[in-house]
Write a protein that holds these residues in place. Structure first.
Motif, mmCIF file in Angstrom:
data_model
loop_
_atom_site.group_PDB
_atom_site.id
_atom_site.type_symbol
_atom_site.label_atom_id
_atom_site.label_comp_id
_atom_site.label_asym_id
_atom_site.label_seq_id
_atom_site.Cartn_x
_atom_site.Cartn_y
_atom_site.Cartn_z
ATOM 1 N N GLU A 73 14.283 31.671 -13.642
ATOM 2 C CA GLU A 73 12.941 31.919 -14.159
ATOM 3 C C GLU A 73 11.914 31.015 -13.479
ATOM 4 O OE1 GLU A 73 12.518 31.929 -18.411
ATOM 5 O OE2 GLU A 73 14.373 33.067 -18.655
ATOM 6 N N TYR A 74 12.275 29.759 -13.270
ATOM 7 C CA TYR A 74 11.371 28.832 -12.591
ATOM 8 C C TYR A 74 11.083 29.310 -11.172
ATOM 9 C CZ TYR A 74 9.329 24.580 -10.740
ATOM 10 O OH TYR A 74 8.474 23.687 -10.140
ATOM 11 N N TYR A 75 12.127 29.733 -10.474
ATOM 12 C CA TYR A 75 11.961 30.195 -9.090
ATOM 13 C C TYR A 75 11.057 31.427 -9.025
ATOM 14 C CZ TYR A 75 13.054 31.778 -4.391
ATOM 15 O OH TYR A 75 12.954 32.178 -3.099
ATOM 16 N N ARG A 115 8.639 32.192 -11.137
ATOM 17 C CA ARG A 115 7.264 31.774 -11.447
ATOM 18 C C ARG A 115 6.654 30.920 -10.346
ATOM 19 N NH1 ARG A 115 7.947 30.178 -17.799
ATOM 20 N NH2 ARG A 115 8.441 32.272 -18.504
ATOM 21 N N HIS A 116 7.482 30.173 -9.641
ATOM 22 C CA HIS A 116 7.014 29.269 -8.585
ATOM 23 C C HIS A 116 7.795 29.572 -7.309
ATOM 24 C CE1 HIS A 116 5.034 26.976 -11.747
ATOM 25 N NE2 HIS A 116 6.169 27.045 -12.416
#
Length: 72
Positions: free
Chosen positions: A58-60, A62-63
């Motif tokens: 999820e972090y990857y 979003r960023h």
């Protein structure tokens, strides 16, 4: 990210990172967050690694990698 662009942390030499497949990653995180992940694991009856992998995915998303800055 290619191996040539990846610098070893703290100046230690690093072997090439795998292009595909799996790799082991150890994380240090605050105890409070660790307790929350363990609690989530118990409630959802899932492995800790599955929960952490989902969070990193999820972090990857979003960023994206292009937005990361270099620490050198």
């Amino acid at each position: 990210m290619t191996d040539e662009n990846v610098r070893a942390p703290f100046g230690r030499p690093r072997r090439g990172l795998p292009v595909d497949g799996l790799m082991r990653l150890q994380l240090r995180l605050p105890a409070r967050l660790g307790r929350r992940v363990y609690a989530q694991s118990a409630v959802e009856r899932r492995h800790l690694s599955a929960i952490v992998a989902e969070a990193l995915d999820e972090y990857y998303l979003r960023h994206p990698e292009e937005s990361w800055t270099s620490m050198t």
